[in-house]
Motif scaffolding. Sequence first.
Motif, PDB file in Angstrom:
ATOM      1  N   THR A 580       0.853  -1.201  -0.008  1.00  0.00           N
ATOM      2  CA  THR A 580       0.031   0.167  -0.042  1.00  0.00           C
ATOM      3  C   THR A 580       0.944   1.351  -0.168  1.00  0.00           C
ATOM      4  N   ASN A 583       2.212   1.750  -3.389  1.00  0.00           N
ATOM      5  CA  ASN A 583       1.089   2.245  -4.519  1.00  0.00           C
ATOM      6  C   ASN A 583       0.853   3.300  -3.990  1.00  0.00           C
ATOM      7  N   GLY A 585      -0.295   4.878  -1.184  1.00  0.00           N
ATOM      8  CA  GLY A 585      -1.799   4.893  -0.415  1.00  0.00           C
ATOM      9  C   GLY A 585      -2.722   4.142  -1.090  1.00  0.00           C
ATOM     10  N   LEU A 586      -2.680   3.641  -2.288  1.00  0.00           N
ATOM     11  CA  LEU A 586      -3.739   3.132  -3.119  1.00  0.00           C
ATOM     12  C   LEU A 586      -3.557   1.408  -2.484  1.00  0.00           C
ATOM     13  N   ARG A 587      -4.524   0.997  -1.640  1.00  0.00           N
ATOM     14  CA  ARG A 587      -4.609  -0.278  -1.078  1.00  0.00           C
ATOM     15  C   ARG A 587      -5.258  -1.239  -2.082  1.00  0.00           C
ATOM     16  N   LYS A 588      -4.318  -2.278  -2.547  1.00  0.00           N
ATOM     17  CA  LYS A 588      -5.100  -3.497  -3.360  1.00  0.00           C
ATOM     18  C   LYS A 588      -4.919  -4.812  -2.253  1.00  0.00           C
ATOM     19  N   ASP A 611      -9.762  -2.170  -5.176  1.00  0.00           N
ATOM     20  CA  ASP A 611      -8.798  -0.940  -4.757  1.00  0.00           C
ATOM     21  C   ASP A 611      -9.377   0.156  -4.080  1.00  0.00           C
ATOM     22  N   ARG A 612      -8.833   0.940  -3.067  1.00  0.00           N
ATOM     23  CA  ARG A 612      -9.394   1.990  -2.490  1.00  0.00           C
ATOM     24  C   ARG A 612      -7.879   2.885  -2.153  1.00  0.00           C
ATOM     25  N   GLN A 613      -8.288   4.144  -2.296  1.00  0.00           N
ATOM     26  CA  GLN A 613      -7.155   5.071  -1.857  1.00  0.00           C
ATOM     27  C   GLN A 613      -7.399   5.403  -0.299  1.00  0.00           C
ATOM     28  N   GLU A 615      -5.043   6.815   1.712  1.00  0.00           N
ATOM     29  CA  GLU A 615      -4.314   7.919   2.388  1.00  0.00           C
ATOM     30  C   GLU A 615      -3.787   8.857   1.133  1.00  0.00           C
ATOM     31  N   ASP A 616      -3.754  10.174   1.367  1.00  0.00           N
ATOM     32  CA  ASP A 616      -3.425  11.116   0.228  1.00  0.00           C
ATOM     33  C   ASP A 616      -2.004  10.937  -0.445  1.00  0.00           C
ATOM     34  N   PRO A 617      -1.997  10.659  -1.763  1.00  0.00           N
ATOM     35  CA  PRO A 617      -0.668  10.122  -2.197  1.00  0.00           C
ATOM     36  C   PRO A 617       0.387  10.939  -2.262  1.00  0.00           C
TER      37      PRO A 617
END
Length: 753
Positions: A580, A583, A585-588, A611-613, A615-617
């Motif tokens: 994560t 990526n 902060g994009l959690r797969k 897939d869900r973001q 945290e702020d990238p």
Amino acid sequence: MTLAIIAGLGVGVYSYFSLEKEMSQKLESKRFIVPTEYYAGPRVFSVRNSSNSEIVENAFLKQNFRRRDYDQRLLQGDYFLATREQCSARLQLQLDENQVGCFAWVNKDVETDKVDSSIQVLVFQNDNTISKILLGAPFQEVPSAFGEAPLLAQYIGNEPLMQKTVTLGEVPPTCSNAIMAIEDAQFLEHGGISIKGIMRAIVKNITTGRKEGGSTITQQLVKNYFLTSERTFKRKYNEFIMSILLESRFNKDEILETYLNVIYMGQNGPFQVRGYGAAARYYFNKELSDLELHECSLLAAIVNSPGLYNPFKKPANAERRRRLVLDKMKGLDFITESQMAEAAKASLPSAPVTLATETAPYYLDAVRKQLDSLKIPVEGLRIYTALDLEAQQAAQESLRNHLDNLEKSNKHIKGLKEKGSSLEGIVLVGDNRSGLVNVVVGGRNYRMTQFNRAIDGHRQVGSTMKPFVYLTALMNETPEGKPFSPITLLNDEKQSIKYEGQTWAPENYGKKYYGQVPMFYALKNSMNAATVNLGMQVGLGNIVDIAHKFGVDSELKAFPSLTLGAFEMYPREVLQSYMTIANMGLRKDISFVRKALNADGKEVYTFNPNDRQVEDPATVASLISMMKQVIISGSGRAIPLNGFTNPAAGKTGTTNDNKDAWFSGFTPYLTTIVWVGYDNNLQHKLTGASGGVPVWTDFMKKIGSRYPADDFAWPEGTVKVTLDEDTLKALNAVQAPFDPTSVELIFRKGTEP
């Protein structure tokens, strides 16, 4: 006597019908072995990956693809290699002077009416990279291509085996004749048992003193499938009755076909080799239908005792037994004198380069546990995994070599080895783009211990936790109301912390303290005092929340020791949470399975990552730039010094009691987790740098180098800043000989200096 005869007949009749009922249930369905089939992940080719035509062709030849000329039509299982000019002519596509040729193929599982549209083409650059990938026809550019998913193993319950079911029509006559010649010359004549064979065996046993069996092929089939190999009168009696029953219910072709599919043919690591189809692949890397006389006679030789006549381990025995098979075939006029002489001169096969046979079962264990958690029974399924065989092999070797070296050269660990304690470790590797886990090495050797440390091990993570402390800070403000950034100064001084009536005084490694240092410097050098002080500032509960959002499922208690990882996690949680980070902060959600099909070919599971973001990238990007410094000049600096120079980020992890050593690192493409320790929690006195980093480095040099040496793709809302020597000195960030005089960091826009 009359009563005895009547009783005997009664027992015989009862045995006949009871055994017939038992046999019929299995024989009539012809389901002698119904394994769960596991397929490894297909080889993935991407634009800009390192590769060339020789490497690719060898990979396809190992899977028995057929070479064709570039101007011939490709069918399932075909490929061609072509020069630049030939490629241009075949593809109707102009290639530039740097493109040296192409490789095209059609996978074996493609439907007949989709062959032309399923041709995949790799175009090679003169720098040994893939410059273009096409799919057609008509051909269109695509980012990736996929090879054939190789059948890895079959399992009956938890018993691993290799098996490929074949029909009698696929068996060369020379193979059928060879097995009958050596095992049962009267197979086509007897009714299940051979009186002649039994008498001959008795005479030889008496005259030579050597044990010789008189079992027919039918009896061997019964013994292999229905009975055990125990030497008792009852077992032999049942074998006789069931052999006669078998012959009365099925014809010779059906019996021979079944025998050739279930007979034990050796051991490939933990996998039993069952049947001629699997044996042909294992011993010769060929399809059974392609075997020649010398190969058929060797298989027939192996049947009698796969351990005694193994051509890889006991070639003299194998050659002698093969000659006996050929003599028998010649004596029965199955072959001529010249054929016998030529086959007898043929060399034995070389031992194959086995891929991950010692640790692949750990991966399959992870697969079964995933499907079990989804309440999907695995029995009878075709399961397509994400296992990368080459990467699994590389990880297995990197871990084993390092542990072996430590047990030989490290005085403390060598002493523990001599007392019977074996150092263990794990490697987990995930593909950041897909969420699929490509490698699971749960220990040194599955045959030695089946405990899957990569999935079921629950160990303290130490400094592996620190990035979540710093990420929490980057999301918040200092007590002065300023946003935390990579150069916010922290206090690295020893102090006592009172919490819930207890006092805790964390110490830095080596008991050295650095005073006021910037955040990136404290993280790259894994400073305990600075990290604990920071964690207390930003809030322990906030750190727990961030860790859970990124993929940690284990219970985390908001104690000060949380900041130094003084709690247990599963390695798969470390992998999930670090992927994560990789990526931005994009959690797969991770998965070991791509899809699973039932016996009817219907999909019962397909991996669709959620897939869900989380945290702020831009904030996560700032953390990644700090974690890059760990490898460039921090606790992981041995990585580039030892040859892996692609952009990467990571964190060492060492527990306070020196019982667990970790290194968790990632590139834009792969995340790799390494742990080293003892199952019985002995102190090994290793750090993450000495325990985990060498394994990670060796593995990534082999596998990470497949990918382009790309830096991370920094998201919008970030600013790249290079700090010069004067700035670093002012920040107290040049204190060691290996500290660089310029550092590149990523700041969230608005927090840059």
